[in-house]
Write an enzyme that holds these catalytic residues in place. Sequence first.
Site, short mmCIF file in Angstrom:
data_model
loop_
_atom_site.label_atom_id
_atom_site.label_comp_id
_atom_site.label_asym_id
_atom_site.label_seq_id
_atom_site.Cartn_x
_atom_site.Cartn_y
_atom_site.Cartn_z
N LYS A 1 -10.04 12.65 8.81
CA LYS A 1 -9.09 12.28 7.76
C LYS A 1 -8.08 11.09 8.18
O LYS A 1 -7.79 10.20 7.67
CB LYS A 1 -8.17 13.74 7.35
CG LYS A 1 -7.28 13.51 6.15
CD LYS A 1 -6.07 12.74 6.48
CE LYS A 1 -5.17 12.81 5.38
NZ LYS A 1 -3.89 12.18 5.13
N ASP B 1 -15.49 1.04 -3.47
CA ASP B 1 -15.60 2.38 -3.97
C ASP B 1 -15.65 3.48 -3.07
O ASP B 1 -16.26 3.66 -2.38
CB ASP B 1 -17.28 2.43 -4.48
CG ASP B 1 -17.39 3.78 -5.33
OD1 ASP B 1 -16.71 4.77 -4.97
OD2 ASP B 1 -18.43 3.93 -5.95
C1 MEV Z 1 -2.58 12.70 8.97
O1 MEV Z 1 -2.39 11.98 7.75
C2 MEV Z 1 -3.58 12.33 10.03
C3 MEV Z 1 -3.58 13.06 11.22
O2 MEV Z 1 -3.75 14.61 11.07
C4 MEV Z 1 -5.08 12.70 11.74
C5 MEV Z 1 -5.22 13.47 13.14
O3 MEV Z 1 -4.85 14.73 12.96
O4 MEV Z 1 -5.91 12.80 13.88
C6 MEV Z 1 -2.62 12.83 11.98
#
Ligand code: MEV
Length: 442
Positions: free
Chosen positions: A278, A294
């Site tokens: 994420k 996209d």
């Molecule tokens: C937050 O948007 C993204 C994180 O959680 C990514 C990660 O944990 O490596 C900080």
Amino acid sequence: MDTSLTPTSDKSTRSSRLPGFYKLSAKDRLQIVADFASIPAQELEHLQSADGLPADVALCMSENVVGRFSLPLAFATNFRVNGADYIVPMAIEEPSVVAAASFAARLLRKDDGISSIATEPIMIGQIHFPEPPPRETLEYIVREHHEELKKHLDANHPRLVAAGGGFQYARVRYLSDPDGRPIAVVHLHIDVRDAMGANAVNSMAEEAAPLFERWTGTRVGLRILSNLPMHRRVKVQGSVLLDTDTDGPNMSRDEALRIEEASRFAEVDPYRAVTANKGVMNGIDAVLLATGQDFRAVEAAAHAFASRDGRYSALARWYVEDNKLYGTMDIPLALGTVGGITAVHPIVSTTLKILGIQQAQKLSELVAAVGLAQNLAATRALASEGIQRGHMRLHARNIAMLVGATPEEVPAVVAGMLAREDIKETTARLCLELVRTSGQAH
Ligand code: MEV
């Protein structure tokens, strides 16, 4: 404005290392972006208008349109990718993503920047046979009709062929459906050059289907592109010099070893891997949005690819060797610099112009570099002080607005919360009251 920030307009020597960029007014930042990209500032002014997407254009882009939806557009600094400097447009609402990307890009540029290499832009079109002929028959047909298929498909896409793309080859796959019955798929491999390729691939798949029905005497089911572009990939790598005396943020060996440890955790644990990925996608999606890509297709592919070995794993890996921390990532990226909304959305045309990138492969290389940097920034923070302190400092602006501070009052309210080391709504209210009665909150 501090003129030491003015970048040289020579593309080979211009630097995206812009100390203090974050402290400037939005107008001054835009001037620097204009100078960096050698574009007259007036041509970029529409980036600051609330009307970045004209209503009549929005009406034509989708259905049942009632308005438009905006996000902050920011630029990350310090990026050096394949020997060239970039200031990178990012459309994102989450505080600290742009600051974190710029920070990690600064760490990575000390060891000569990030290297990133994209494969040829090959997409896959699927032709599905629900009641397939025997495997040998379908394989024979694909082999025997290769030239005819190529001629037919390329003839319908002369512009793609003129640009150097077109149909490449077909491959046969056999699978079992949930009841164990055989199904077959022919994959059309198509070089889509600088397009994302969905239109060309879907058209070719639909154009090829009647030919296959004739050749095989069996019915074709679906004919559609695959959003898992396994042959359209980017390999990106970067390194951070450890314990150096060079100016700017440095990384100690201990810090790097903790990043390696965190990376190994994400490699084996899907719960952690999803969160780490994420973070990668925080950077990637922000550039995709700013450049009109996209992002749903890229997200779907990235997560499927992260499970390619049968277990969901981290996209990026970090390890320490000698006096460096190394990071690598392999990711499928189907991006386009032509077609889609690239020429329709005025902001997208401008961000692509600022990047000075015409080729989809180059854009993919940059996007992957941002994803890797974003992952480094998040992992470094998590493996040391945690992310909340930095995040809350930036989130304080949102809290100030939430309690009713005007844009002019926000800095003083934020300063009041930071001075009290207490970033929450009740404190923001108190600070706002103080700002309104006495002009300051600390
Ligand atoms: C937050 O948007 C993204 C994180 O959680 C990514 C990660 O944990 O490596 C900080």
